[in-house]
Design a protein around this motif. Structure first.
Motif, mmCIF file in Angstrom:
data_model
loop_
_atom_site.group_PDB
_atom_site.id
_atom_site.type_symbol
_atom_site.label_atom_id
_atom_site.label_comp_id
_atom_site.label_asym_id
_atom_site.label_seq_id
_atom_site.Cartn_x
_atom_site.Cartn_y
_atom_site.Cartn_z
ATOM 1 N N LEU A 124 0.830 -1.217 0.000
ATOM 2 C CA LEU A 124 0.000 0.000 0.000
ATOM 3 C C LEU A 124 0.861 1.263 0.000
ATOM 4 O O LEU A 124 0.566 2.224 -0.722
ATOM 5 N N VAL A 125 1.934 1.229 0.789
ATOM 6 C CA VAL A 125 2.831 2.389 0.857
ATOM 7 C C VAL A 125 3.450 2.663 -0.520
ATOM 8 O O VAL A 125 3.502 3.809 -0.980
ATOM 9 N N HIS A 126 3.870 1.602 -1.175
ATOM 10 C CA HIS A 126 4.473 1.765 -2.502
ATOM 11 C C HIS A 126 3.460 2.323 -3.506
ATOM 12 O O HIS A 126 3.764 3.246 -4.270
ATOM 13 N N VAL A 127 2.273 1.746 -3.488
ATOM 14 C CA VAL A 127 1.255 2.201 -4.450
ATOM 15 C C VAL A 127 0.817 3.631 -4.130
ATOM 16 O O VAL A 127 0.556 4.427 -5.043
ATOM 17 N N LEU A 128 0.773 3.944 -2.835
ATOM 18 C CA LEU A 128 0.391 5.300 -2.429
ATOM 19 C C LEU A 128 1.377 6.332 -2.968
ATOM 20 O O LEU A 128 0.987 7.432 -3.375
ATOM 21 N N LYS A 129 2.632 5.955 -2.978
ATOM 22 C CA LYS A 129 3.666 6.856 -3.491
ATOM 23 C C LYS A 129 3.462 7.112 -4.998
ATOM 24 O O LYS A 129 3.665 8.218 -5.483
ATOM 25 N N ALA A 130 3.031 6.047 -5.691
ATOM 26 C CA ALA A 130 2.885 6.157 -7.139
ATOM 27 C C ALA A 130 1.552 6.773 -7.531
ATOM 28 O O ALA A 130 1.479 7.560 -8.481
ATOM 29 N N SER A 131 0.501 6.434 -6.828
ATOM 30 C CA SER A 131 -0.815 6.943 -7.188
ATOM 31 C C SER A 131 -1.690 7.058 -5.948
ATOM 32 O O SER A 131 -2.019 6.031 -5.323
ATOM 33 N N LEU A 134 -2.217 -7.126 -8.431
ATOM 34 C CA LEU A 134 -0.998 -6.318 -8.404
ATOM 35 C C LEU A 134 -0.493 -6.032 -9.816
ATOM 36 O O LEU A 134 0.031 -4.945 -10.087
ATOM 37 N N ASP A 135 -0.660 -7.003 -10.701
ATOM 38 C CA ASP A 135 -0.279 -6.772 -12.107
ATOM 39 C C ASP A 135 -1.114 -5.651 -12.705
ATOM 40 O O ASP A 135 -0.607 -4.768 -13.400
ATOM 41 N N ILE A 136 -2.415 -5.709 -12.424
ATOM 42 C CA ILE A 136 -3.322 -4.687 -12.966
ATOM 43 C C ILE A 136 -3.009 -3.319 -12.367
ATOM 44 O O ILE A 136 -2.970 -2.301 -13.068
ATOM 45 N N VAL A 137 -2.769 -3.316 -11.045
ATOM 46 C CA VAL A 137 -2.442 -2.054 -10.368
ATOM 47 C C VAL A 137 -1.145 -1.483 -10.928
ATOM 48 O O VAL A 137 -1.008 -0.273 -11.134
ATOM 49 N N LYS A 138 -0.191 -2.371 -11.176
ATOM 50 C CA LYS A 138 1.104 -1.929 -11.722
ATOM 51 C C LYS A 138 0.896 -1.252 -13.081
ATOM 52 O O LYS A 138 1.483 -0.194 -13.365
ATOM 53 N N ALA A 139 0.053 -1.867 -13.898
ATOM 54 C CA ALA A 139 -0.226 -1.266 -15.209
ATOM 55 C C ALA A 139 -0.944 0.071 -15.050
ATOM 56 O O ALA A 139 -0.680 1.029 -15.808
ATOM 57 N N ALA A 140 -1.841 0.133 -14.050
ATOM 58 C CA ALA A 140 -2.595 1.379 -13.848
ATOM 59 C C ALA A 140 -1.698 2.492 -13.334
ATOM 60 O O ALA A 140 -1.827 3.649 -13.750
ATOM 61 N N VAL A 141 -0.802 2.131 -12.434
ATOM 62 C CA VAL A 141 0.099 3.127 -11.863
ATOM 63 C C VAL A 141 1.041 3.669 -12.929
ATOM 64 O O VAL A 141 1.425 4.856 -12.907
ATOM 65 N N ALA A 142 1.403 2.807 -13.866
ATOM 66 C CA ALA A 142 2.303 3.244 -14.939
ATOM 67 C C ALA A 142 1.682 4.370 -15.759
ATOM 68 O O ALA A 142 2.391 5.207 -16.322
ATOM 69 N N ARG A 143 0.363 4.365 -15.805
ATOM 70 C CA ARG A 143 -0.341 5.437 -16.509
ATOM 71 C C ARG A 143 -0.574 6.581 -15.534
ATOM 72 O O ARG A 143 -1.547 6.616 -14.812
ATOM 73 N N GLN A 144 0.337 7.516 -15.490
ATOM 74 C CA GLN A 144 0.176 8.639 -14.560
ATOM 75 C C GLN A 144 -0.976 9.523 -15.040
ATOM 76 O O GLN A 144 -1.061 9.871 -16.212
ATOM 77 N N VAL A 145 -1.867 9.840 -14.131
ATOM 78 C CA VAL A 145 -3.013 10.677 -14.491
ATOM 79 C C VAL A 145 -3.003 11.956 -13.655
ATOM 80 O O VAL A 145 -2.413 11.997 -12.584
ATOM 81 N N GLN A 146 -3.667 12.942 -14.166
ATOM 82 C CA GLN A 146 -3.807 14.196 -13.422
ATOM 83 C C GLN A 146 -4.842 14.003 -12.310
ATOM 84 O O GLN A 146 -5.689 13.111 -12.369
ATOM 85 N N LEU A 147 -4.748 14.856 -11.326
ATOM 86 C CA LEU A 147 -5.666 14.737 -10.192
ATOM 87 C C LEU A 147 -6.987 15.439 -10.476
ATOM 88 O O LEU A 147 -7.370 16.374 -9.794
ATOM 89 N N ASN A 148 -7.654 15.030 -11.527
ATOM 90 C CA ASN A 148 -9.009 15.529 -11.725
ATOM 91 C C ASN A 148 -9.969 14.355 -11.804
ATOM 92 O O ASN A 148 -9.550 13.219 -12.079
ATOM 93 N N LEU A 149 -11.221 14.638 -11.553
ATOM 94 C CA LEU A 149 -12.211 13.575 -11.365
ATOM 95 C C LEU A 149 -12.358 12.688 -12.601
ATOM 96 O O LEU A 149 -12.442 11.468 -12.505
ATOM 97 N N ASP A 150 -12.354 13.309 -13.772
ATOM 98 C CA ASP A 150 -12.557 12.540 -15.001
ATOM 99 C C ASP A 150 -11.459 11.521 -15.215
ATOM 100 O O ASP A 150 -11.715 10.354 -15.536
ATOM 101 N N ASP A 151 -10.217 11.983 -15.048
ATOM 102 C CA ASP A 151 -9.086 11.074 -15.257
ATOM 103 C C ASP A 151 -9.078 9.941 -14.245
ATOM 104 O O ASP A 151 -8.829 8.781 -14.575
ATOM 105 N N MET A 152 -9.368 10.319 -12.996
ATOM 106 C CA MET A 152 -9.358 9.298 -11.945
ATOM 107 C C MET A 152 -10.466 8.275 -12.177
ATOM 108 O O MET A 152 -10.285 7.072 -11.995
#
Lengths: 133, 442
Positions: free
Chosen positions: B79-86, B156-174
């Motif tokens: 969780l800490v790692h994923v929190l850092k990324a997204s 975790l594989d799916i989360v890893k792929a999702a984290v790789a796609r950096q998104v802006q902090l707006n509602l639509d992107d999230m």
């Protein structure tokens, strides 16, 4: 003089109390159905919590649809559907918990019964010793 | 060959019993270290927690605490790692963990470690051995933590792929990111197939293992391997998942072998080992060290004199010494087939053995007693011993006087050649190395 038989029984009792017996003693506070119901209740709470979280995730997934059709959705039917699924899931878990924890309790009581039987033997030995003295 | 393997097993059991207090934390430390290392190498986004020092520190904490702590810390670390990324994906992962715990993991907390072992082993395709081992050693309920492990692995594989796609902090992107994660999860048929197949494997192995026919263990593991292969193949044909058939078959067989070896050596990691307990009665304080019996004795390198011919035609001490060596080997060979760990303070001489009333240990003790009696009938003529008191019986009250711990060695030491009756035969000599109860001689 040491009574080997007594030492052996006491050792076995002590090992049981130290390791295997701990959960059995905790469980001995309850009647069978009380224990099963109590754990079924805990299961209901956990599953309800998980269901609410799952519902939240599902609502988030369908957020766009919900916002678009906020005025036209049949909330009553939706509520019944959500309740129906919840009851179905809870029923499965409650039945499973009741059966599972009842079996667990029965096994535990059997072990505890043997323990008390051993205690009875030990008591008898003490009685014999006292009579001898 | 099989004797050699059994000797190795006995050696490992003895080693484990002696160093249990070191070996157990060491195993927990190693498992935790591998798990944390795997998490760091897989989703190590926060570099503050990827260092070896932190990993070692966490592993040390896990080494001294129950295995559930490893699972908890592994989840926190991920969780800490994923929190850092997204900052958006981390809460989703947290919710997933809570749901998995509430609905699956809490029903089988003893096997919770499986949920972190599966993602660790899945990288090497060795996770197929987990349901096989669980089927042999646990209950069908262990399919639940198995399912947790598989879900975490694929998520975790799916989360890893999702984290790789950096998104802006707006509602639509999230929201779009979240929709992608859910869609990817629902489209991941492999995950659902694996959960169902692993559950089937656990149940099949468990059910066949319950039968008492010969080779039930081998057959149950074989059936588990076949179920695993067929399950994934059928699912592959039906749902067109991405299973590599060659790897699946090869690794299933390899995992079957691993499961067999693990089951064979199960006793080594059994928690039944030397116990130290203390209690008191009106007269004494007792500090007891209870040593489990180990039947298989290590080979003794006795020298058999080949040219020694008994020419006098009478029984003498030398004759029996040779016979006793042969008898000892025979007994040792028979004892390979029995597994018993009797926790007992004194194993040598008891007229009234009430340990069969003791829970848990009692069943094994019963088996030993029955087995000893069976061997007794086989090994010698009981009629010869009726009414003949042994030396042990005469010194019953002083049995603990030597301060021995009642282990198997003590029993064998006390069974000396001198006790062999003068009119005994070869089979009589064998008796001296079997730890019979006094009941057997009456």
């Amino acid at each position: 003089m040491l009574n080997n038989r007594k030492v052996r029984i006491m050792t076995q009792l002590a090992i049981y109390e130290k390791k295997e017996g701990r959960p059995d003693f905790r469980l001995a506070k309850y009647y069978k159905m009380d224990y099963a119901r109590f754990n079924a209740l805990k299961t209901i709470l956990w599953v309800t919590f998980a269901y609410i979280l799952g519902l939240f995730l599902f609502a988030l997934y369908k957020l766009e649809y919900l916002l678009d059709n906020a005025m036209t959705i049949d909330y009553k039917a939706l509520g019944w559907k959500i309740l129906g699924i919840y009851i179905a899931i809870i029923s499965v878990y409650v039945v499973g918990a009741l059966v599972g924890y009842t079996i667990y309790y029965t096994i535990s009581r059997k072990k505890l019964g043997k323990y008390y039987k051993m205690l009875g033997i030990l008591k008898g030995m003490y009685k014999e010793e006292d009579e001898y003295k | 060959m099989i004797i050699k393997i059994l000797e190795i097993r006995t050696f490992l059991i003895k080693l484990y019993q002696k160093g249990r207090f070191i070996i157990n934390p060491l195993i927990r430390f190693l498992v935790a270290f591998l798990v944390f290392k795997g998490i760091n190498s897989n989703i190590g986004y926060d570099t503050r927690f990827t260092g070896t020092t932190i990993t070692l520190l966490l592993s040390v904490i896990c080494a001294v605490l129950p295995s559930g702590m490893t699972v908890f810390l592994a989840m926190v670390l991920s969780l800490v790692h994923v929190l850092k990324a997204s900052i958006f994906v981390a809460p989703l992962l947290l919710i997933l963990y809570i749901i998995l715990y509430a609905m699956l993991m809490r029903f089988s907390p003893k096997q919770a470690i499986v949920s972190v072992l599966i993602p660790l082993l899945a990288g090497k395709n060795l996770h197929y051995c987990v349901p096989l081992i669980l089927g042999c050693t646990a209950t069908p309920l262990s399919a639940l933590p198995c399912a947790c492990g598989l879900i975490i692995y694929y998520m975790l594989d799916i989360v890893k792929a999702a984290v790789a796609r950096q998104v802006q902090l707006n509602l639509d992107d999230m929201l779009q990111l979240y929709l992608d994660i859910v869609n990817a999860t629902l489209a991941n048929k492999q995950m659902f197939i694996a959960v169902v197949v692993f559950a089937l494997v656990v149940i099949v192995v468990y059910l066949i293992r319950q039968f008492s026919f010969e080779y039930a263990l081998v057959i149950s593991i074989g059936a588990g391997v076949i179920t695993n292969i067929l399950g994934f193949l059928v699912a592959d044909f039906k749902y067109s998942s991405t299973v590599k058939i060659g790897t699946l078959i090869l690794m299933s067989v390899v995992c079957g072998l691993i499961a067999y070896v693990a089951e064979f050596f199960k006793r080594v990691l059994d928690y039944t080992a030397i116990e130290r307990v203390q209690f008191e009665d009106d007269d004494y304080y007792y500090y007891v060290k209870a040593v489990p019996k180990i039947n298989l004795s290590m080979p003794r390198h006795n020298v058999q004199r080949m040219g020694d011919v008994d020419t006098d035609g009478e029984d003498d001490e030398d004759d029996y010494r040779d016979i006793s060596i042969v008898g000892n080997d025979d007994v040792r060979y028979e004892e390979y087939t029995e597994e018993d760990y009797n926790i007992d303070t004194d194993t040598s001489n008891d007229e009234n053995d009430d340990s069969d009333r003791f829970p848990g240990i009692s069943s094994q003790k019963d088996e030993t007693d029955r087995y000893s009696r069976r061997r007794g009938r086989y090994a010698f003529d009981e009629d010869k011993y009726i009414g003949r008191p042994s030396k042990k019986a005469s010194s019953d009250d002083d049995s603990d006087g030597d301060g021995g711990d009642g282990g198997p060695d003590e029993a064998s030491e006390s069974a000396g050649v001198d006790e062999i009756p003068a009119d005994g035969e070869a089979s009589d000599a064998e008796v001296k190395y079997v730890d019979f109860d006094e009941d057997d001689f009456k």
